[in-house]
Design a protein around this motif. Sequence first.
Motif, PDB file in Angstrom:
ATOM      1  N   LYS A  38      14.023  46.776  44.610  1.00  0.00           N
ATOM      2  CA  LYS A  38      15.102  46.341  45.497  1.00  0.00           C
ATOM      3  C   LYS A  38      15.107  44.816  45.638  1.00  0.00           C
ATOM      4  O   LYS A  38      16.154  44.167  45.490  1.00  0.00           O
ATOM      5  N   ALA A  39      13.932  44.261  45.898  1.00  0.00           N
ATOM      6  CA  ALA A  39      13.844  42.799  46.059  1.00  0.00           C
ATOM      7  C   ALA A  39      14.206  42.071  44.767  1.00  0.00           C
ATOM      8  O   ALA A  39      14.897  41.046  44.776  1.00  0.00           O
ATOM      9  N   LEU A  40      13.747  42.616  43.653  1.00  0.00           N
ATOM     10  CA  LEU A  40      14.013  41.970  42.362  1.00  0.00           C
ATOM     11  C   LEU A  40      15.490  42.042  41.986  1.00  0.00           C
ATOM     12  O   LEU A  40      16.045  41.080  41.435  1.00  0.00           O
ATOM     13  N   VAL A  86       3.903  36.526  49.950  1.00  0.00           N
ATOM     14  CA  VAL A  86       2.856  37.339  50.589  1.00  0.00           C
ATOM     15  C   VAL A  86       3.457  38.285  51.626  1.00  0.00           C
ATOM     16  O   VAL A  86       2.822  39.260  52.013  1.00  0.00           O
ATOM     17  N   GLU A  87       4.696  38.010  52.033  1.00  0.00           N
ATOM     18  CA  GLU A  87       5.390  38.917  52.948  1.00  0.00           C
ATOM     19  C   GLU A  87       6.091  40.032  52.175  1.00  0.00           C
ATOM     20  O   GLU A  87       6.856  40.793  52.750  1.00  0.00           O
ATOM     21  N   GLU A  88       5.875  40.086  50.886  1.00  0.00           N
ATOM     22  CA  GLU A  88       6.293  41.156  49.990  1.00  0.00           C
ATOM     23  C   GLU A  88       7.772  41.059  49.618  1.00  0.00           C
ATOM     24  O   GLU A  88       8.639  41.569  50.326  1.00  0.00           O
ATOM     25  N   GLY A  89       8.000  40.392  48.525  1.00  0.00           N
ATOM     26  CA  GLY A  89       9.337  40.189  48.018  1.00  0.00           C
ATOM     27  C   GLY A  89       9.350  39.001  47.073  1.00  0.00           C
ATOM     28  O   GLY A  89       8.294  38.582  46.561  1.00  0.00           O
ATOM     29  N   VAL A  90      10.541  38.464  46.858  1.00  0.00           N
ATOM     30  CA  VAL A  90      10.716  37.327  45.947  1.00  0.00           C
ATOM     31  C   VAL A  90      11.150  36.109  46.760  1.00  0.00           C
ATOM     32  O   VAL A  90      12.018  36.213  47.632  1.00  0.00           O
TER      33      VAL A  90
END
Lengths: 138, 188
Positions: B100-102, B126-130
């Motif tokens: 989803k983030a990508l 580090v907060e999980e995503g791009v």
Amino acid sequence: MYRNGRPEDQCFLPEEKLFLRFQVVSDDGKVDVSQIKFYGQSVNREKYSKPYYILFPNFFHWGYGYLHVREIPDDIRGGDGIPIKFKVEHEPLEENYSHSSIYPYKSGKQYNPSRGRKIKLEYRTKMREKIRILKNPD
Amino acid sequence: MNATVNIQDVYSGYKTSGLICKDQLSKHLPSQTSQKVYVGLEVPTNILSKDISSISDKEIDIQKESVLQDSINRINQAINDLRKLKDNWNGYESAAPNRKALDIAEQFVYHFHNKGLYPNHVAPSVEEGVAFSFSRENKYAIIECYNDGEIAIALHESGKEPKVWEISFSDSEIQDALEEINLFINEA
């Protein structure tokens, strides 16, 4: 470096340095915000660590730096106006006695909302300003 | 007249082209040529080493296309690299960017292209995503596309309060956000 049965030590002086590692430095010479965590940022405390220990066990190509305990941002407020305070806590690991984490607290309780990126990013952006780089990533 | 624009070397796989803006270039280039160089692009060193007044418009247009494509390629490559990242990539149990983030990040690349604004870095957060970050002198901006589909943006000038807000994944909000980043980063 190893714990060797030593107890927790929750006494942090304001001048004590907290070391952290990062993979990306921005072109303005500061740590990139993407490398800073809102809840539970891992650090090594100066009292029980050399700066480069933060690269163990296998992050030797990363950069590292530090901020003082007194520099942890303390002027963050939630959307409801209630202040969010940050506290560093000693969490020794068997292979890393100096390991500590920085936790947000709201109304006396640990605070880690699943929603509400704005507050988190505000804190992380302010934190970035305080970190001094000792070694850039390779 | 020789152009002297400082461009930092690429230092990691996540680094994209350096952010060079039009008004920064205009300090060095004659006005008739500065308009031919896209905002947010790394200027080829073979241009920088030349006497600017000797460069033809056609030559600049060719270089422009080449540089633009190179910037897009580097950003797309950085995102593709993030697709291979494993959880716990930082040793602190952060999840790697998910699909989803990508996918959202890829949409941003389309908008970067349209806006002519290119990030200096593409990185896992580090907060999980791009994360896409931009910086120029003492100004810094970041866009984070998280694994849960949320998007947040921060603008920060050293010594001042940051401006932080969230946007939804819509073309209009993304375009508005990029316009604000562009103004912030490039304003004198």
